[in-house]
Design a protein around this motif. Structure first.
Motif, PDB file in Angstrom:
ATOM      1  N   SER A   1       2.623 -11.078  -4.972  1.00 37.69           N
ATOM      2  CA  SER A   1       4.023 -11.469  -4.829  1.00 37.69           C
ATOM      3  C   SER A   1       4.952 -10.338  -5.248  1.00 37.69           C
ATOM      4  CB  SER A   1       4.287 -12.717  -5.672  1.00 37.69           C
ATOM      5  OG  SER A   1       5.626 -13.078  -5.587  1.00 37.69           O
TER       6      SER A   1
ATOM      7  N   ARG B   1       7.534  -8.351  -2.716  1.00 37.32           N
ATOM      8  CA  ARG B   1       8.981  -8.296  -2.992  1.00 37.32           C
ATOM      9  C   ARG B   1       9.462  -6.844  -3.017  1.00 37.32           C
ATOM     10  NH1 ARG B   1       8.071 -12.173  -7.090  1.00 37.32           N
ATOM     11  NH2 ARG B   1       8.495 -10.590  -8.662  1.00 37.32           N
TER      12      ARG B   1
ATOM     13  N   GLY C   1       7.660 -12.866   3.193  1.00 35.20           N
ATOM     14  CA  GLY C   1       7.555 -12.406   1.817  1.00 35.20           C
ATOM     15  C   GLY C   1       6.381 -12.947   1.036  1.00 35.20           C
TER      16      GLY C   1
END
Length: 196
Positions: free
Chosen positions: A175, A179, A142
């Motif tokens: 990020s 996600r 991730g």
């Protein structure tokens, strides 16, 4: 440009056919002088290939994958040299690999199609061969732990036409995109990150 590329590809294909057939001979060989166009949807490109190869005197055989059963020993009939034209990359790779394993040459080989369809593998092989490539990181999880110069490009490792490619301007934006994509299907999760 597309017309030139098609014409140039056909010129090379005809040269390859002559070179391979003369070298291999035709007596008892799978290379019997036939060029099989392997397809699953007869698009304009396939029709143009068949017409142009026939016009140049090649023995052309259109083969719809829906009409073929491949056993572990290959197809029941001779295909000669197979030109892979399925719309689905996964189907093209599978069929080409099966044909190659059974000794039937394909343009392109299943191995080369598999390699070129995967951006991470392609970049790794090119780099290993000493060719300059964009600095890249394969991201399975991730987040990206590597030091990245922004802006950068995030791409799925498989795909074309720029689908799912994203310009990333900051670590926060990266990020957020990672996600979001982690909630998608498994193919969207594997990605290749090109650092600028």
């Amino acid at each position: 440009m597309l017309l030139w590329a098609l014409r140039e590809g056909l010129r090379r294909l005809c040269w390859t056919k002559i070179f391979i057939f003369k070298r291999a001979g035709t007596g008892g060989s799978d290379l019997d002088g036939t060029i099989s166009i392997i397809y699953d949807a007869a698009r304009q490109e396939e029709k143009l290939l068949i017409r142009e190869l026939s016009r140049r005197g090649a023995s052309v055989r259109p083969v719809n994958l829906d009409d073929v059963e491949l056993g572990l020993d290959g197809p029941p009939e001779r295909l000669g040299l197979a030109v892979m034209r399925p719309v689905s990359h996964m189907k093209a790779i599978l069929i080409a690999r099966m044909l190659n394993i059974t000794g039937i040459p394909t343009i392109n080989s299943g191995e080369s199609m598999e390699l070129s369809w995967n951006k991470a593998l392609s970049l790794a092989v090119l780099r290993r061969a000493g060719l300059p490539v964009t600095p890249s990181v394969l991201v399975m999880g991730g987040g990206v732990k590597a030091d990245v110069d922004y802006p950068a490009i995030l791409k799925p490792i498989q795909g074309s036409w720029g689908r799912m490619a994203s310009m990333v301007w900051s670590r926060d934006e990266l990020s957020l995109i990672l996600r979001h994509r982690s909630a998608m299907d498994p193919h969207a999760r594997r990605r290749c990150f090109n650092r600028s």
